[in-house]
Every structure is written in structure tokens, then in C-alpha cells.
Write an enzyme that holds these catalytic residues in place. Sequence first.
Site, PDB file in Angstrom:
ATOM      1  N   LYS A  71       0.853  -1.181   0.000  1.00 33.06           N
ATOM      2  CA  LYS A  71       0.000   0.000   0.000  1.00 33.06           C
ATOM      3  C   LYS A  71       0.895   1.238   0.000  1.00 33.06           C
ATOM      4  O   LYS A  71       2.049   1.190   0.428  1.00 33.06           O
ATOM      5  CB  LYS A  71      -0.902   0.029   1.239  1.00 33.06           C
ATOM      6  CG  LYS A  71      -1.896  -1.121   1.323  1.00 33.06           C
ATOM      7  CD  LYS A  71      -2.716  -1.019   2.604  1.00 33.06           C
ATOM      8  CE  LYS A  71      -3.698  -2.169   2.728  1.00 33.06           C
ATOM      9  NZ  LYS A  71      -4.471  -2.106   4.006  1.00 33.06           N
ATOM     10  N   HIS A  72       0.356   2.351  -0.454  1.00 28.92           N
ATOM     11  CA  HIS A  72       1.122   3.585  -0.459  1.00 28.92           C
ATOM     12  C   HIS A  72       1.350   4.072   0.971  1.00 28.92           C
ATOM     13  O   HIS A  72       0.478   3.939   1.833  1.00 28.92           O
ATOM     14  CB  HIS A  72       0.402   4.663  -1.262  1.00 28.92           C
ATOM     15  CG  HIS A  72       0.323   4.363  -2.735  1.00 28.92           C
ATOM     16  ND1 HIS A  72       1.446   4.276  -3.528  1.00 28.92           N
ATOM     17  CD2 HIS A  72      -0.737   4.121  -3.546  1.00 28.92           C
ATOM     18  CE1 HIS A  72       1.080   3.994  -4.769  1.00 28.92           C
ATOM     19  NE2 HIS A  72      -0.235   3.890  -4.809  1.00 28.92           N
TER      20      HIS A  72
END
Length: 575
Positions: A210-211
Site C-alpha cells: 500500500k502507499h
Amino acid sequence: RNELPAPGLNLAARSGSCHQCLYQFLAFVPPSNESLRKPGTASVMVDTQHPLTLMLNSSVGDRNLCKIQYHFGEFGNYSLVVKTLSASTQNVSCDLIINEGPINSYLPILFAFLVYMGILAILIAGRLLMKIDPVRNWVYKKLNPRATDRMINSELGSPNTADSINCDPAPHPWSTASRRRLHSLDTFRGLSLVIMVFVNYGGGKYWFFKHESWNGLTVADLVFPWFVFIMGTSIALALGSMLRWGSSKWKVLRKILWRTLVLILLGILVVNPNYCLGPLSWDNLRIPGVLQRLGFTYLVVAALELLFARADTGTWEGRFPALQDILPYWPQWIFILVLEAIWLCLTFLLPVPDCPRGYIGPGGIGDFGKYPNCTGGAAGYIDRLLLGEKHMYQHPSSGVIYQTTMPYDPEGILGTINSIVMAFLGLQAGKITLFYKDQHKQIMSRFIIWGIVMGIISAILTKCSKEEGFIPINKNLWSISYVTTTSCFAFTLLLLIYYLVDVKKWWSGAPFLYPGMNSILVYIGHQVFANYFPFKWKMQDSQSHAEHLIQNLTATTLWVIISYILYRKRIFWKI
């Protein structure tokens, strides 16, 4: 479990990845019932991605009783027991007890890795076996007995033209062009794209796919700048090729403008996250986006290269021949440095209402909640001013941990400046391959030097720290340290792939080569069909890493297979 008498307790928590954040209230824990000798209890669910700091305060007077830092495991069951050490003292103890141990959430990804490695080993073994003449002849005979008989018969005499055509259906010009093409570039692009597709589909719900919420870097934060980087590399090769074939600069410019327009329209009209809100409407149309940024970046970098491009890339007769890929293009470097100066001035000097000058934090509960509506500082302010809040991304990654409420677009206007810088560094990699064609040592040594230079600049800007540097690594802002860090990795990775694929030819680039040669189709296709079977289906347990991982890997693998089929049929979607 609160074994203390009245008053009750307030339980609050703070994530270890939340820099300078306020504690967030979790629950009120009632006091114990002394007559029934029953402790007061409260149940809460906590985040397991990052370490947490739990703080217990008295509900009256806000006296701090204890503070515990712990990294909880997934699906674990824990008890925090609060009691006095003895009746004669007021010292309070807080003991964490594991009632039920957490699961090992990384087993699914380990199993998936072993499965893919097993498939790879089988394919390699099959390829080696096919090099053995008896095995190859037996396989060909089983698969196509008529063609095998014709081949055997043709060996008794001179094969006619028809037989030759049937035996080798690949046209000669196409195969010649394929051999001249740098497969390492397609492999690099395909690798970036495959990771991007996997990340966009969910990445198995692992935090490192995930970012990053604000400052920092995860695997998910690498792929988009790598894609921008290799786009810059392709610009150098494509423009040089078109000019060598006699295309005029005006004709090439028209093609650049057309590609830019198509990319931007595809991003706004086809790949738009606001479709989930219903039919597309100007009232909530998101204007920035991935393809929009790619299109505008392509326009600037391609036009800049076209302005100074030469059809002949022969040896430069200057004072420093070792810098022939840099010095003749000094106006381009001046332009890029001016752009970067603009980014620095706007980021750190532009006055933003109700925010400190030069603020580049997440807002929300970050910075102890002093600037809740200052998400992104100047970058967010410029987007809200020029685009309007309804035309921006409404769910930024900073909202998860920093609990921001302001819309913020990671593909906004100000960050586009640094995506141009990233593409320009990729353009430099392309010039290296052009100026030192077939000089493998020269190419690889320059990739190494550029990687080291970018790494040193990143170390200086960040002070080798996640939060304490002059300019932290930040994907949302596309900070210059983010560009130098990801370009350092890009030069290093391109060096490795170039060595394996184009120099030693130990690796064909498969399977990443195939999506790399159909990148726009795969990217748009995986977005448009994201919610369709067989790319997505209803899961039995939405909290299971294993189910998410199976679904996301299946979807990603299907796009690789689709791109392979298109490659075999020589179908390539170019803009």
C-alpha cells in the site's frame, strides 16, 4: 481489565508510523465493582500494521497512569490488566497478557512465492530439455506430426519456397527489428506495470503493498516513478529513430500532441475513480490522474528533447567527449533546473492561508493537530485554488493514519514538475544507450554513476531519515528526494536488467517483456475490468490475506497471460 476503583480510565492510542501525532481516544474503561469483585472491562480493535503506543489516563484529572508500546499481531487476542501493586501503595501496574496468539500473516505470501518459483523452475527445466535434439523432435512430432514429417522429407532434398515459408512463419523484417530492440527497456516497463497492477488490485492487503500514508517509501510507491522514468528513456530512443528515418520535427511534434491529448482524455473519461459515485458528471469529475500526469509529462519532456534532438548521434567533437550525452544538451539542463527552482520556491515560499510557510506535512492529527486543514501545504492549496475540491482525489492515503479530512490529489499540479524531472532522468538513460550503442561497459558504468549520484543527493536531502531530513521522501508531494531516491533504484534496476537481458542474454525478459510491450492496453484494461470476473469475485472471508492474495495474484497473472497472447499474435496497442 480495570481492577482500580472509581474513577474509570480513558484508553488512547497512537500509531508508530504517525509522526508527531495526537493520541486518539479508543474507549472508556469503567472502574471495578468492589462489591462483586468484578473488574471493569472494555473491548477495542486495534491496528496491527505498525507498532502502537497505548496510554491510560484517569478519567478525572487526566492523570497519566501508564504507557505501553507494543506491536500487536493479526487476529491476536490480548488483555491489558490495570491494577495496584499493593493496598498500601498507589503504584499502578499495566500488564499485557496474550490470551490467543496472533497468526503468521506472512505465510500466504511465502507460499505464493514458492508456487511461482516452482512454476519458474518447471519452465526453465522444460526450456533446457527442449535444447536436447531427441526430446525436441519427439515433442514436435507429438504436437504437429504433419509438419514434422514435412520437415523430415524436406531434409532429403532441397526444400521449396512454400516449405520454407511454412517452417518459418515469422516475417524477416519483424524478427530483425525485434533483435535490434532493447528488450531490457520493455522488461523494465513490464516489471513496473505488473507490480502496479498487483498493487492496484489490493496487494493481498499487506501494508508494504500500500502507499505510505505520508513520508516514507513502500513497494507501492516505487512503480509509478519507474514507469515515468522508462517513459523518458523510450522518448530518447523513439524520437531519435523517427528523425533518423527522415520525419520532420513538425510531423513528430504533431504526433507528440496527439499522444498527449489521447492519454489525458483516456485518464479523464475512461480511467476515472469517480465512476464509483455514479455516471460521470462535471460536478465531481476528478481532473488530475495517472494518465493525465503521464500525458503532460510526456508532452514537456518529448517537446524539450525534440527541440534539441539530432538525427546523427555520432561522436561529439567537444572538449569533454566523455560527457557527450550531457554537454551538448545544456539548455535542457537549464530548463530542468529552473523548473526545480520553481517547485522549491512554490513549496517553501508560497503563503498558504492559515498554514505556516513551507509546511509540507499531512495536516490532520499530525504535528500535534496544529494544522488540521493544511494537508500538503502549497501543493494542496494550489490544487484547491485552481481545480476546486470536488475535482480532486477525495480519499488520500494520509486519511488512514493522519485522519485528514481535506481532499488531496497525489497527481496534482505542483507534483507534476518533479514527474517531469523524473522523466528527464529517464531520458538521460535513453541518451546513454544511444550515444554508447553496443558499448556495454560504457553504458553500465554510466548507469552505476548516475545511480550513485542520485543516491548521494537523496542521502543529503533526507539525512538518511524518514522524518527529520531537509526534504523527506514523499510520494504524495512527489518531493525531489522522492524523485532522486526512486531514480537511484531505477538506474540500478535498469543496469541489472540490461546486463541480464541485452548483454549476457541469460534472460529473455519473460514474462515481464509481454506486458511491457502492451503497457497502455494492460493499464487501462486492468482499471476498466477491475470489478469483473475473473479479476474479482466475492470472497468467503474478506479479512483473510490468503483470499485477497489469491484473487490479486490471479488477476495480475491473467493480464500477463493476455499480454503474452497479444504478443504471440503481434497485437500491440500504440497511441
